[in-house]
Design a protein around this motif. Structure first.
Motif, PDB file in Angstrom:
ATOM      1  N   MET A 295       0.820  -1.217   0.000  1.00  0.00           N
ATOM      2  CA  MET A 295       0.000   0.000   0.000  1.00  0.00           C
ATOM      3  C   MET A 295       0.855   1.269   0.000  1.00  0.00           C
ATOM      4  O   MET A 295       0.351   2.356  -0.237  1.00  0.00           O
ATOM      5  N   ASP A 296       2.165   1.111   0.295  1.00  0.00           N
ATOM      6  CA  ASP A 296       3.025   2.303   0.363  1.00  0.00           C
ATOM      7  C   ASP A 296       4.054   2.281  -0.764  1.00  0.00           C
ATOM      8  O   ASP A 296       4.387   1.229  -1.312  1.00  0.00           O
ATOM      9  N   THR A 297       4.566   3.476  -1.067  1.00  0.00           N
ATOM     10  CA  THR A 297       5.465   3.625  -2.222  1.00  0.00           C
ATOM     11  C   THR A 297       6.688   2.720  -2.113  1.00  0.00           C
ATOM     12  O   THR A 297       7.029   2.015  -3.069  1.00  0.00           O
TER      13      THR A 297
ATOM     14  N   ILE B 250       7.780  -0.241  -4.654  1.00  0.00           N
ATOM     15  CA  ILE B 250       9.039  -0.222  -5.424  1.00  0.00           C
ATOM     16  C   ILE B 250       9.827  -1.518  -5.175  1.00  0.00           C
ATOM     17  O   ILE B 250      10.366  -2.120  -6.102  1.00  0.00           O
ATOM     18  N   LYS B 251       9.823  -1.958  -3.912  1.00  0.00           N
ATOM     19  CA  LYS B 251      10.544  -3.199  -3.565  1.00  0.00           C
ATOM     20  C   LYS B 251       9.923  -4.375  -4.339  1.00  0.00           C
ATOM     21  O   LYS B 251      10.609  -5.176  -4.964  1.00  0.00           O
TER      22      LYS B 251
ATOM     23  N   THR C  53      -3.251   4.821  -6.911  1.00  0.00           N
ATOM     24  CA  THR C  53      -3.294   5.578  -5.648  1.00  0.00           C
ATOM     25  C   THR C  53      -2.158   6.600  -5.714  1.00  0.00           C
ATOM     26  O   THR C  53      -1.309   6.512  -6.608  1.00  0.00           O
ATOM     27  N   VAL C  54      -2.117   7.501  -4.748  1.00  0.00           N
ATOM     28  CA  VAL C  54      -1.014   8.474  -4.724  1.00  0.00           C
ATOM     29  C   VAL C  54       0.313   7.736  -4.542  1.00  0.00           C
ATOM     30  O   VAL C  54       1.289   7.983  -5.255  1.00  0.00           O
ATOM     31  N   ASP C  55       0.341   6.789  -3.589  1.00  0.00           N
ATOM     32  CA  ASP C  55       1.574   6.005  -3.405  1.00  0.00           C
ATOM     33  C   ASP C  55       1.912   5.226  -4.670  1.00  0.00           C
ATOM     34  O   ASP C  55       3.081   5.079  -5.032  1.00  0.00           O
ATOM     35  N   GLY C  56       0.866   4.736  -5.332  1.00  0.00           N
ATOM     36  CA  GLY C  56       1.068   4.002  -6.590  1.00  0.00           C
ATOM     37  C   GLY C  56       1.706   4.894  -7.647  1.00  0.00           C
ATOM     38  O   GLY C  56       2.659   4.487  -8.331  1.00  0.00           O
ATOM     39  N   LEU C  57       1.222   6.119  -7.777  1.00  0.00           N
ATOM     40  CA  LEU C  57       1.773   7.036  -8.788  1.00  0.00           C
ATOM     41  C   LEU C  57       3.250   7.329  -8.512  1.00  0.00           C
ATOM     42  O   LEU C  57       4.070   7.371  -9.431  1.00  0.00           O
ATOM     43  N   LYS C  58       3.571   7.485  -7.218  1.00  0.00           N
ATOM     44  CA  LYS C  58       4.985   7.746  -6.868  1.00  0.00           C
ATOM     45  C   LYS C  58       5.845   6.542  -7.263  1.00  0.00           C
ATOM     46  O   LYS C  58       6.962   6.698  -7.765  1.00  0.00           O
TER      47      LYS C  58
ATOM     48  N   ALA D  97       9.015   6.209  -9.974  1.00  0.00           N
ATOM     49  CA  ALA D  97      10.323   5.617  -9.635  1.00  0.00           C
ATOM     50  C   ALA D  97      10.643   4.449 -10.574  1.00  0.00           C
ATOM     51  O   ALA D  97      11.784   4.295 -11.021  1.00  0.00           O
ATOM     52  N   CYS D  98       9.632   3.644 -10.876  1.00  0.00           N
ATOM     53  CA  CYS D  98       9.852   2.498 -11.777  1.00  0.00           C
ATOM     54  C   CYS D  98      10.244   2.989 -13.166  1.00  0.00           C
ATOM     55  O   CYS D  98      11.155   2.441 -13.801  1.00  0.00           O
ATOM     56  N   ALA D  99       9.542   4.023 -13.656  1.00  0.00           N
ATOM     57  CA  ALA D  99       9.835   4.539 -15.003  1.00  0.00           C
ATOM     58  C   ALA D  99      11.279   5.019 -15.064  1.00  0.00           C
ATOM     59  O   ALA D  99      11.987   4.786 -16.055  1.00  0.00           O
TER      60      ALA D  99
END
Ligand code: E4P
Length: 215
Positions: free
Chosen positions: A61-63, A67-68, A87-92, A96-98
C-alpha cells in the motif's frame, strides 16, 4: 488491436497462444489465487509461454513497498510488467519504476483523469475497468474513449488496456474507439470465434458434400 488474456490459468494461456491470438497476459491476485499455486511460480511459467507483456500485481500500500515488489517482480522475467494500483503512493512508485526502466500497468482505473495521471507518472500501460463500472450503471466505454483522446492530445506513449471485459460487445466497442489492447477472459476469446450461422453453414456444407458423387 492487441489481445491479452486476463487469466493466470496456464492451460487457457497455452490454448490461446496456439490460436495465435495472445499478445500478452494480465493477472491479478484473484486470478492467481484461483490456480492454488505459488504466485512467483505461476508468473514464471506464464512468462515462459508468452513472449509479450505479462502483468503481475504488486500488493503493497506504500510507495517503498511497491518499489521493492516492483524490483522483485521485474526480476522474474524480462517481459514482466508490474501492476500498480491507482493511488497516490502508486503514482509515486510508477514514477520511480519509469526512472529505473521498469514497466508498469496502472490498474483499477475508473475515471479518465486517473488514467491521464498514470500516463503522466510514466506508466507503460493504463487499465480502465469497464465491466465493473457498467455493473454500477456507469458507461465504462465512455471513460475509455475520453482517456484515449486525452493521451493522444498530449502524445503520451502509455497504452490503454481495456480491462474488466464481460462480453464480445466490450471488445467491439474497444476496437471502435481505437483502444491499444483488450484484456479478455478465455471464455470471451472463445466466444469471439463463434456464430450460430457459422455452425449451421458448416453443418449444411458437410451434408451437401456427402451428396457429391465420389469419382
Ligand atoms: C485487469 O487487468 C483485471 O485483471 C481484470 O480485467 C479485472 O476484471 P474483473 O472485473 O472481471 O475482475
Amino acid at each position: 488491436m492487441k489481445i491479452f488474456l486476463d487469466t493466470a490459468d496456464v492451460g487457457e494461456i497455452r490454448e490461446g497462444v496456439a490460436m495465435g491470438m495472445v499478445d500478452g497476459v494480465t493477472t491479478n491476485p484473484t486470478l492467481v489465487s484461483r490456480t492454488g499455486r505459488p504466485f512467483k511460480e505461476v508468473i514464471e511459467e506464464i512468462c515462459g509461454i508468452v513472449s509479450g507483456p505479462v502483468s503481475a500485481e504488486a500488493v503493497s500500500m506504500d510507495t517503498q513497498g511497491l518499489i521493492k515488489e516492483a524490483n522483485e517482480l521485474s526480476s522474474i522475467a524480462s517481459n514482466v510488467v508490474v501492476k500498480i494500483p491507482m493511488t497516490v503512493d502508486g503514482l509515486k512508485a510508477v514514477k520511480a519504476c519509469a526512472e529505473k526502466g521498469i514497466k508498469t500497468n496502472v490498474t483499477l482505473v475508473f475515471q479518465s483523469l486517473q488514467g491521464l495521471l498514470a500516463a503522466k507518472a510514466g506508466a507503460s500501460f493504463v487499465s480502465p475497468f469497464v465491466g465493473r463500472l457498467d455493473d454500477l450503471a456507469g458507461e465504462g466505454m465512455d471513460m475509455v474513449a475520453e482517456l484515449l483522446t486525452m493521451l493522444s492530445n498530449y502524445n503520451y506513449s502509455a497504452e490503454v488496456i481495456v480491462a474488466s471485459i464481460r462480453h464480445p460487445m466490450h471488445v467491439v466497442q474497444s476496437a471502435m474507439v481505437g483502444a491499444h489492447v483488450v484484456t479478455i477472459p478465455f471464455k470471451v476469446l472463445n466466444s469471439l470465434t463463434k456464430h450460430p450461422l457459422t455452425d449451421r453453414g458448416i453443418e449444411a456444407f458437410l451434408k451437401d458434400y456427402e451428396k457429391i458423387p465420389k469419382g
